[in-house]
Design a protein around this motif. Structure first.
Motif, PDB file in Angstrom:
ATOM      1  N   VAL A   5      49.422  34.821  42.114  1.00  0.00           N
ATOM      2  CA  VAL A   5      48.579  35.848  42.730  1.00  0.00           C
ATOM      3  C   VAL A   5      47.133  35.360  42.840  1.00  0.00           C
ATOM      4  CG1 VAL A   5      47.656  38.189  42.478  1.00  0.00           C
ATOM      5  CG2 VAL A   5      50.075  37.741  41.983  1.00  0.00           C
ATOM      6  N   THR A   6      46.655  34.690  41.810  1.00  0.00           N
ATOM      7  CA  THR A   6      45.297  34.148  41.834  1.00  0.00           C
ATOM      8  C   THR A   6      45.168  33.085  42.916  1.00  0.00           C
ATOM      9  OG1 THR A   6      45.106  34.553  39.464  1.00  0.00           O
ATOM     10  CG2 THR A   6      43.502  33.041  40.441  1.00  0.00           C
ATOM     11  N   ALA A   7      46.138  32.200  42.993  1.00  0.00           N
ATOM     12  CA  ALA A   7      46.110  31.137  44.001  1.00  0.00           C
ATOM     13  C   ALA A   7      46.096  31.722  45.410  1.00  0.00           C
ATOM     14  CB  ALA A   7      47.309  30.213  43.817  1.00  0.00           C
ATOM     15  N   ALA A   8      46.924  32.728  45.657  1.00  0.00           N
ATOM     16  CA  ALA A   8      46.961  33.362  46.978  1.00  0.00           C
ATOM     17  C   ALA A   8      45.649  34.072  47.288  1.00  0.00           C
ATOM     18  CB  ALA A   8      48.131  34.337  47.060  1.00  0.00           C
ATOM     19  N   GLN A  13      40.598  34.278  50.292  1.00  0.00           N
ATOM     20  CA  GLN A  13      39.134  34.381  50.325  1.00  0.00           C
ATOM     21  C   GLN A  13      38.494  33.190  51.044  1.00  0.00           C
ATOM     22  OE1 GLN A  13      38.194  34.912  46.174  1.00  0.00           O
ATOM     23  NE2 GLN A  13      38.524  37.125  46.263  1.00  0.00           N
ATOM     24  N   CYS A  14      39.184  32.067  51.036  1.00  0.00           N
ATOM     25  CA  CYS A  14      38.691  30.864  51.718  1.00  0.00           C
ATOM     26  C   CYS A  14      39.177  30.781  53.167  1.00  0.00           C
ATOM     27  CB  CYS A  14      39.132  29.615  50.967  1.00  0.00           C
ATOM     28  SG  CYS A  14      38.424  29.469  49.329  1.00  0.00           S
ATOM     29  N   ASN A  15      39.877  31.836  53.607  1.00  0.00           N
ATOM     30  CA  ASN A  15      40.408  31.907  54.979  1.00  0.00           C
ATOM     31  C   ASN A  15      41.414  30.805  55.301  1.00  0.00           C
ATOM     32  OD1 ASN A  15      38.927  34.244  55.727  1.00  0.00           O
ATOM     33  ND2 ASN A  15      37.123  32.962  56.006  1.00  0.00           N
ATOM     34  N   ILE A  16      42.175  30.372  54.294  1.00  0.00           N
ATOM     35  CA  ILE A  16      43.238  29.399  54.558  1.00  0.00           C
ATOM     36  C   ILE A  16      44.608  30.016  54.320  1.00  0.00           C
ATOM     37  CG2 ILE A  16      41.825  27.365  54.100  1.00  0.00           C
ATOM     38  CD1 ILE A  16      43.096  27.205  51.333  1.00  0.00           C
ATOM     39  N   PHE A  17      44.622  31.299  54.018  1.00  0.00           N
ATOM     40  CA  PHE A  17      45.878  31.988  53.727  1.00  0.00           C
ATOM     41  C   PHE A  17      45.697  33.443  54.107  1.00  0.00           C
ATOM     42  CE2 PHE A  17      49.040  33.773  50.642  1.00  0.00           C
ATOM     43  CZ  PHE A  17      50.133  33.013  51.011  1.00  0.00           C
ATOM     44  N   GLY A  18      46.549  33.930  55.024  1.00  0.00           N
ATOM     45  CA  GLY A  18      46.424  35.305  55.495  1.00  0.00           C
ATOM     46  C   GLY A  18      47.079  36.307  54.574  1.00  0.00           C
ATOM     47  N   LEU A  19      47.007  37.522  54.990  1.00  0.00           N
ATOM     48  CA  LEU A  19      47.708  38.571  54.258  1.00  0.00           C
ATOM     49  C   LEU A  19      49.197  38.447  54.556  1.00  0.00           C
ATOM     50  CD1 LEU A  19      45.364  41.591  54.997  1.00  0.00           C
ATOM     51  CD2 LEU A  19      45.572  40.318  52.865  1.00  0.00           C
ATOM     52  N   MET A  20      49.996  38.553  53.538  1.00  0.00           N
ATOM     53  CA  MET A  20      51.433  38.453  53.740  1.00  0.00           C
ATOM     54  C   MET A  20      51.923  39.671  54.519  1.00  0.00           C
ATOM     55  SD  MET A  20      53.062  37.022  50.302  1.00  0.00           S
ATOM     56  CE  MET A  20      53.051  35.314  49.959  1.00  0.00           C
ATOM     57  N   ASP A  21      52.458  39.425  55.701  1.00  0.00           N
ATOM     58  CA  ASP A  21      53.012  40.485  56.530  1.00  0.00           C
ATOM     59  C   ASP A  21      54.515  40.517  56.312  1.00  0.00           C
ATOM     60  OD1 ASP A  21      53.972  42.156  58.505  1.00  0.00           O
ATOM     61  OD2 ASP A  21      52.824  41.214  60.119  1.00  0.00           O
TER      62      ASP A  21
END
Length: 95
Positions: A5-8, A13-21
């Motif tokens: 969860v922390t990694a995600a 926050q760094c804009n390299i991973f979106g919200l999981m849809d």
């Protein structure tokens, strides 16, 4: 070494991973523990995702990730700050 969860959250926050849809599932978080039982189909499923975060991975996991990506023709860049990152750094195309 971060919790999944922390990694995600950091990746988001760094804009390299979106919200999981849940409808599209474009993003995935995979732990080192999960990698232990991966087969070819698992690698294919995970590496087909446009956004992947690996969490709690060992030096061997990192090396395996690099090799799996390279086997698919990807150019891989790795950053690291410890001796344990050296195998993956050395294997990567850019390290």
């Amino acid at each position: 070494g971060d919790h999944p969860v922390t990694a995600a959250t950091i990746a988001h926050q760094c804009n390299i991973f979106g919200l999981m849809d849940p409808e599209e599932e474009p993003s995935i978080v995979v732990t080192g523990k999960e990698l232990e039982s991966f087969n070819k189909e698992d690698w294919d499923r995970v590496l087909s995702k446009p956004e992947i975060v690996f969490a709690r991975t060992s030096p061997q996991d990192k090396l395996d990730i690099v090799k799996e990506l390279q086997a698919r023709g990807d150019v891989v860049a790795v950053t690291g700050d410890g001796v344990n990152d050296a195998p993956a750094l050395n294997q990567a195309n850019v390290g």
